[in-house]
Design a protein around this motif. Structure first.
Motif, PDB file in Angstrom:
ATOM      1  N   GLN A 139      87.159 -18.572 149.533  1.00 26.80           N
ATOM      2  CA  GLN A 139      86.084 -18.993 148.718  1.00 26.80           C
ATOM      3  C   GLN A 139      84.396 -18.616 148.503  1.00 26.80           C
ATOM      4  O   GLN A 139      84.368 -17.894 148.672  1.00 26.80           O
ATOM      5  CB  GLN A 139      85.380 -20.409 150.110  1.00 26.80           C
ATOM      6  CG  GLN A 139      86.585 -21.625 150.357  1.00 26.80           C
ATOM      7  CD  GLN A 139      86.258 -22.670 151.123  1.00 26.80           C
ATOM      8  OE1 GLN A 139      84.679 -22.397 152.093  1.00 26.80           O
ATOM      9  NE2 GLN A 139      86.022 -23.655 151.033  1.00 26.80           N
ATOM     10  N   VAL A 140      84.321 -19.166 147.013  1.00 27.89           N
ATOM     11  CA  VAL A 140      83.408 -19.272 146.654  1.00 27.89           C
ATOM     12  C   VAL A 140      82.262 -20.165 146.322  1.00 27.89           C
ATOM     13  O   VAL A 140      82.913 -21.454 145.553  1.00 27.89           O
ATOM     14  CB  VAL A 140      82.936 -18.102 145.113  1.00 27.89           C
ATOM     15  CG1 VAL A 140      81.393 -18.654 144.438  1.00 27.89           C
ATOM     16  CG2 VAL A 140      83.369 -17.424 144.514  1.00 27.89           C
ATOM     17  N   VAL A 141      81.560 -20.125 147.420  1.00 28.54           N
ATOM     18  CA  VAL A 141      80.536 -21.636 148.280  1.00 28.54           C
ATOM     19  C   VAL A 141      79.609 -21.201 147.818  1.00 28.54           C
ATOM     20  O   VAL A 141      77.689 -20.464 146.924  1.00 28.54           O
ATOM     21  CB  VAL A 141      79.934 -20.890 149.598  1.00 28.54           C
ATOM     22  CG1 VAL A 141      79.440 -22.654 150.185  1.00 28.54           C
ATOM     23  CG2 VAL A 141      81.304 -20.817 150.503  1.00 28.54           C
ATOM     24  N   GLY A 161      86.585 -16.338 144.323  1.00 21.72           N
ATOM     25  CA  GLY A 161      88.298 -17.503 144.769  1.00 21.72           C
ATOM     26  C   GLY A 161      87.407 -18.027 144.032  1.00 21.72           C
ATOM     27  O   GLY A 161      86.850 -18.491 142.926  1.00 21.72           O
ATOM     28  N   VAL A 162      87.480 -19.636 144.934  1.00 17.70           N
ATOM     29  CA  VAL A 162      86.870 -20.784 143.869  1.00 17.70           C
ATOM     30  C   VAL A 162      86.388 -21.710 144.646  1.00 17.70           C
ATOM     31  O   VAL A 162      86.005 -21.766 145.923  1.00 17.70           O
ATOM     32  CB  VAL A 162      88.846 -21.805 144.603  1.00 17.70           C
ATOM     33  CG1 VAL A 162      88.426 -23.048 143.847  1.00 17.70           C
ATOM     34  CG2 VAL A 162      90.391 -21.377 143.835  1.00 17.70           C
ATOM     35  N   LEU A 163      85.132 -21.805 143.505  1.00 15.54           N
ATOM     36  CA  LEU A 163      84.285 -22.363 144.237  1.00 15.54           C
ATOM     37  C   LEU A 163      84.124 -23.830 143.915  1.00 15.54           C
ATOM     38  O   LEU A 163      84.727 -24.401 144.626  1.00 15.54           O
ATOM     39  CB  LEU A 163      83.717 -22.761 142.597  1.00 15.54           C
ATOM     40  CG  LEU A 163      82.051 -22.349 142.165  1.00 15.54           C
ATOM     41  CD1 LEU A 163      80.983 -21.223 142.900  1.00 15.54           C
ATOM     42  CD2 LEU A 163      81.577 -22.489 141.278  1.00 15.54           C
ATOM     43  N   PRO A 204      88.585 -20.767 140.445  1.00 16.96           N
ATOM     44  CA  PRO A 204      88.819 -19.604 140.243  1.00 16.96           C
ATOM     45  C   PRO A 204      87.974 -18.728 139.439  1.00 16.96           C
ATOM     46  O   PRO A 204      87.563 -18.407 138.038  1.00 16.96           O
ATOM     47  CB  PRO A 204      90.570 -18.765 140.072  1.00 16.96           C
ATOM     48  CG  PRO A 204      91.042 -20.102 140.400  1.00 16.96           C
ATOM     49  CD  PRO A 204      90.456 -21.016 140.215  1.00 16.96           C
ATOM     50  N   VAL A 205      86.659 -17.930 140.239  1.00 14.97           N
ATOM     51  CA  VAL A 205      85.650 -17.214 139.228  1.00 14.97           C
ATOM     52  C   VAL A 205      85.602 -16.328 140.011  1.00 14.97           C
ATOM     53  O   VAL A 205      85.873 -16.145 141.453  1.00 14.97           O
ATOM     54  CB  VAL A 205      84.831 -18.585 139.903  1.00 14.97           C
ATOM     55  CG1 VAL A 205      84.783 -19.746 138.853  1.00 14.97           C
ATOM     56  CG2 VAL A 205      83.992 -18.123 141.133  1.00 14.97           C
ATOM     57  N   THR A 265      75.913 -25.763 134.658  1.00 15.03           N
ATOM     58  CA  THR A 265      77.044 -24.100 135.011  1.00 15.03           C
ATOM     59  C   THR A 265      78.079 -24.505 136.143  1.00 15.03           C
ATOM     60  O   THR A 265      79.089 -24.286 136.610  1.00 15.03           O
ATOM     61  CB  THR A 265      76.810 -23.357 134.938  1.00 15.03           C
ATOM     62  OG1 THR A 265      75.836 -23.169 134.039  1.00 15.03           O
ATOM     63  CG2 THR A 265      77.545 -22.361 134.922  1.00 15.03           C
ATOM     64  N   PRO A 266      77.637 -24.693 137.913  1.00 14.18           N
ATOM     65  CA  PRO A 266      78.429 -24.063 139.038  1.00 14.18           C
ATOM     66  C   PRO A 266      79.901 -25.204 139.081  1.00 14.18           C
ATOM     67  O   PRO A 266      80.301 -25.667 139.465  1.00 14.18           O
ATOM     68  CB  PRO A 266      77.236 -23.915 140.203  1.00 14.18           C
ATOM     69  CG  PRO A 266      76.024 -24.205 139.539  1.00 14.18           C
ATOM     70  CD  PRO A 266      76.466 -23.985 137.663  1.00 14.18           C
ATOM     71  N   SER A 267      78.787 -26.625 138.767  1.00 14.31           N
ATOM     72  CA  SER A 267      79.453 -27.651 138.625  1.00 14.31           C
ATOM     73  C   SER A 267      80.373 -28.174 138.027  1.00 14.31           C
ATOM     74  O   SER A 267      81.465 -28.967 138.337  1.00 14.31           O
ATOM     75  CB  SER A 267      78.488 -29.273 138.489  1.00 14.31           C
ATOM     76  OG  SER A 267      77.372 -29.102 139.546  1.00 14.31           O
ATOM     77  N   SER A 268      80.375 -27.884 137.300  1.00 15.64           N
ATOM     78  CA  SER A 268      81.549 -27.515 135.688  1.00 15.64           C
ATOM     79  C   SER A 268      82.692 -26.309 136.285  1.00 15.64           C
ATOM     80  O   SER A 268      83.912 -26.653 135.558  1.00 15.64           O
ATOM     81  CB  SER A 268      80.905 -27.316 134.420  1.00 15.64           C
ATOM     82  OG  SER A 268      80.641 -26.216 134.481  1.00 15.64           O
TER      83      SER A 268
END
Length: 572
Positions: free
Chosen positions: A289-291, A275-277, A349-350, A341-344
């Motif tokens: 969503q990936v939360v 999903g979209v981070l 979609p991951v 890393t997650p912020s970037s």
């Protein structure tokens, strides 16, 4: 003193926690002294009687020692629902007033937001009886959690997380200071009634391994154990069955390969999510969503996040109460402390690969691996009951010969089985490179119903069946379904239509398929039980040799259409 019973003499109906501690104590495990007050006893006692009994306990049994006040609710520590951390415990209570206040607060926690959310997640509505433990508090130098069966790996190990002092850091999900695995092979349970649980320098691993095997022998299943060390002596504060996640991992050959993707620090809850981070918001997580979370979620937060595809957590650990609840819901979750890393990847979609422990931008995966990733994530969502998702696993085979199809029709007619006839519109989707791997995605609409179908066909060696796994996602319209698939980097192809005649009999679903331009029709037979299909064919006098486990490409080649013609051109 009549309201409180010593642990070794308490009734068996005072909650699993107290009952298990009683069993461990009688079996010779090192459980600190404890007394229990039942829900019934508390509700009948006056404030004066309660204060008198607590005062007597603090002046005699627990004189000079602090205590911990703990819940033993009737709906926690069960094999299906741990309620880990949902109800409150209160440490280091030294006076009668402090204990009385803690007992009331412990009971009140049964009506907290987290408790109500947890009950909702498990389909319960009523508050369960709340019994309360008063237990001698051990001033541990080291405390931790032992899982006698590793909850985040498929190898035969135990997992331990620990920290200095009391074990609150580990169970609260603030991170473990030490984390290690223990081999299950060669271990053995201690003899019944063993009293020596001493730990010397270098023997902690050995003693914990013995403890894990011993508690499994006592309770008959893998255990989640809270333990502590004080002056070279091991103590046990809790042992409950590990709640098994409701989603088994896909077969190894069907899993996406994510080598080279960002390695996470730790898997917290196994599985796959796509999903979209997205950073956590105030409202419920949206489908797909990936939360991202700053810390481990509470039960109330998990209730809002239950439809998230996966969680990426910046602070946490695998044996915390929160991680246990996340696994109960089968929400894939990983720890990734690197803030950058997650912020970037926010808005991208991951794939959260919470099996191999990696985070991968979906579009950077090769087409076949991307399809595997998407199906693995949809399978997880369907099996764990994500809103609008339905998983279906069925054995499927195909019958082409029109003579034998007529025999099936004759059987249906003789037994007055209704045949439904309708036209189904199909909008197929594929990745831009159109790689074929037995995984498909399409929108199906018939009448007012519309759904997205994700399907994986698994051929079974030496059997006339495929095992098809499907996940159906109900959508309001074709446009909504198309938006979902495009967000996963699928592109749509021209629409096709087919006429289908369907029937259900003896646990077998029958579907006669008529594709425009095909040189013949075919009959699909499917069931959750392969033997049901075989038995039905025997009734219809159809030899098993006439059915075939064809994949999609071979199927349409036999129809004289070919895969491209069926999926990517308008019907004539």
């Amino acid at each position: 003193m009549y309201l409180f019973f010593p642990l070794e003499r308490c009734h068996i109906d005072v909650g699993a926690k107290a009952n298990r501690l009683r069993r461990m104590l009688s079996a010779g495990f090192p459980v600190p002294t404890a007394y229990v007050i039942s829900e019934e006893g508390y509700s009948k006692a006056s404030a004066e009687e309660l204060a008198e009994d607590v005062g007597e306990l603090m002046e005699t049994v627990f004189a000079g020692s602090p205590v911990v006040v703990r819940s033993s609710s009737a709906d926690e520590d069960s094999p299906l629902a741990s309620a880990a951390g949902v109800y409150e415990s209160y440490l280091n209570r030294r006076t009668t007033d402090e204990v009385l206040t803690a007992i009331q607060a412990c009971r009140d926690s049964a009506d907290s937001v987290d408790a109500k959310a947890y009950r909702s997640m498990h389909g319960a509505t009523e508050r369960a009886p709340m019994n309360v433990l008063i237990q001698r508090m051990v001033p541990c130098e080291v405390s931790g959690v032992l899982y006698s069966r590793n909850p985040i790996a498929e190898n035969a190990t135990m997992l331990v997380e620990s920290s200095k002092g009391l074990g609150t850091r580990v169970v609260a999900g603030l991170g473990a200071m030490d984390r290690f695995t223990l081999s299950r092979s060669g271990g053995a349970a201690s003899p019944a009634g063993r009293r020596d649980w001493a730990v010397t320098e270098g023997t902690l691993s050995e003693v914990l391994a013995t403890l894990g095997h011993s508690l499994e022998a006592e309770f008959g299943s893998p255990q989640d154990v809270e333990w502590g060390l004080h002056e070279g002596q091991l103590y046990i504060f809790q042992s409950r069955d590990i709640v098994v996640p409701p989603v088994a991992q896909p077969l190894r050959m069907t899993r996406p390969e994510t080598a080279g993707a960002v390695a996470v620090d730790e898997v917290l809850s196994p599985g796959y999510g796509v999903g979209v981070l997205t950073p956590a918001g105030e409202g419920p997580a949206r489908l797909g969503q990936v939360v991202i979370l700053d810390g481990m979620p509470t039960a109330g937060e998990l209730d809002r996040l239950r439809d998230a595809s996966a969680l990426v957590v910046r602070v946490g650990n695998a044996l915390s109460h929160s991680a246990a609840l996340t696994r109960e819901l089968a929400i894939p979750a990983v720890l990734l402390a690197d803030v950058d890393t997650p912020s970037s990847l926010v808005g991208v979609p991951v794939l959260v690969d919470a099996v191999a422990g990696r985070l991968a931008p979906l579009l950077e995966l090769p087409p076949v691996e991307r399809k595997k990733a998407i199906f693995a994530a949809m399978r997880q969502a369907g099996l764990r009951g994500t809103t609008g998702h339905q998983y279906q696993g069925r054995y499927e085979t195909v019958l082409f010969d029109p003579v034998f199809q007529d025999r099936v029709r004759a059987y249906l007619s003789t037994h007055d089985v209704e045949i439904m006839d309708r036209v189904q519109s199909i909008l197929p989707f594929d990745d831009p490179d159109r790689s074929y791997c037995g995984i498909s995605a399409r929108i199906q609409s018939s009448g007012d119903a519309c759904r997205v179908q994700f399907k994986r066909a698994n051929l079974l060696p030496d059997r006339p069946f495929r095992f098809d796994e499907e996940v159906h996602v109900g959508v309001e319209s074709t446009d909504v379904g198309a938006e979902l698939l495009r967000s996963l980097h699928y592109v749509d192809r021209p629409v096709q239509e087919r006429r289908i005649e369907t029937a259900e009999v003896n646990g077998v679903r029958l579907q006669f398929n008529f594709w425009p331009g095909a040189n013949q029709s075919y009959l699909g037979l499917e069931s959750e039980n392969a033997e049901a299909v075989e038995n039905f064919l025997v009734l219809c006098d159809v030899p098993l040799a006439e059915i075939a486990p064809l994949d999609g490409k071979d199927l349409f080649d036999m129809l004289g259409l070919g895969l491209d013609a069926v999926h990517f051109t308008q019907k004539s």
